[in-house]
Design a protein around this motif. Structure first.
Motif, PDB file in Angstrom:
ATOM      1  N   SER A 180      50.700  38.453  46.027  1.00 32.28           N
ATOM      2  CA  SER A 180      49.625  37.682  46.387  1.00 32.28           C
ATOM      3  C   SER A 180      48.377  38.280  45.461  1.00 32.28           C
ATOM      4  N   LYS A 181      48.403  39.674  45.223  1.00 31.23           N
ATOM      5  CA  LYS A 181      47.276  40.047  44.422  1.00 31.23           C
ATOM      6  C   LYS A 181      47.200  39.594  42.900  1.00 31.23           C
ATOM      7  N   SER A 182      48.644  39.219  42.360  1.00 31.56           N
ATOM      8  CA  SER A 182      48.726  38.787  41.199  1.00 31.56           C
ATOM      9  C   SER A 182      48.150  37.037  41.012  1.00 31.56           C
ATOM     10  N   ARG A 208      44.394  37.372  41.390  1.00 33.06           N
ATOM     11  CA  ARG A 208      43.683  37.527  39.888  1.00 33.06           C
ATOM     12  C   ARG A 208      43.917  36.556  39.020  1.00 33.06           C
ATOM     13  N   GLN A 243      53.017  41.931  49.105  1.00 28.41           N
ATOM     14  CA  GLN A 243      51.389  42.142  48.910  1.00 28.41           C
ATOM     15  C   GLN A 243      51.006  42.077  47.419  1.00 28.41           C
TER      16      GLN A 243
END
Length: 225
Positions: free
Chosen positions: A28-30, A33, A25
């Motif tokens: 995916s956030k990186s 961003r 998870q």
């Protein structure tokens, strides 16, 4: 009667399916961003470029303060070098009744640049060109026989023939002036005239005794356009 089923062999290998590891998870956030940052950067660069081009175009159309000051200074300098004359009538001029003649000018209170004067009455052109010539003659008394008039005369040189190039008129209700309430009228004229080097101009009136010689009442002048 059906044959009995064959029992499975114990030593036969079977394929084992191992599930692939799922993306974490945090990874995916990186990625999200990063993509958002790229989009924002492009947006900022686009807006900045638009603002830069707008101000650059605006500055090209509107001259700077220094440019305006230089332009005004140049215009003033050009005007200061132009030929001009602004003559003030001489207070002690001829005032004998019924004497026609040319007005005389007070050279101590008159201004003339690149224009000479001749016998206190004539202005001599030094530079050929188009000149705006004007006169203002104020009369303090009327004439019972004819209308009050002032004329600007031109001659080619000091010995040339004279001709009238401009004339102006005014009238008073009565030629008898009252001491308590003096009557006045002003004959004013102005026109652009092409002049050559050596030409001379002067103001002529039919009766010098009828002119108002007070300061500012009667004047004559010209400037090169």
């Amino acid at each position: 009667m059906a044959a009995p089923p064959v029992p499975p062999r114990l030593n036969r290998s079977h394929p084992v399916l191992i599930p692939a590891p799922l993306a974490s998870q945090g990874h995916s956030k990186s990625l999200i961003r990063f993509l958002v940052g790229v989009v924002l950067l492009q947006l900022v660069l686009s807006v900045g470029g638009f603002i830069y081009l707008y101000h650059t175009n605006k500055m090209e159309k509107i001259p700077s303060a220094e440019g305006k000051a230089a332009l005004i200074s140049s215009e003033k300098q050009e005007t200061s070098f132009k030929a001009l004359a602004r003559m003030t009538v001489m207070e002690g001029s001829q005032k004998v009744k019924f004497t026609p003649g040319y007005l005389e000018w007070d050279m101590n209170h008159s201004v003339h640049r690149k224009i000479n004067y001749y016998h206190n009455s004539w202005l001599t052109i030094l530079e050929p060109g188009d000149y705006y010539v004007f006169s203002r003659v104020t009369f303090s008394k009327g004439d019972s026989k004819q209308v009050l008039a002032s004329m600007i005369k031109l001659r080619k040189n000091a010995t040339g023939d004279e001709k009238i190039v401009m004339r102006a008129f005014c009238s008073l209700d009565s030629y008898i002036a009252s001491e308590s309430v003096p009557q006045l009228c002003t004959a004013t004229q102005g026109e652009v005239i092409p002049l050559e080097k050596g030409n001379q101009l002067s103001v002529w009136v039919q009766d010098l005794s009828l002119v108002d010689y007070r300061e500012g009442a009667t004047a004559f002048g010209m400037y090169k356009v």
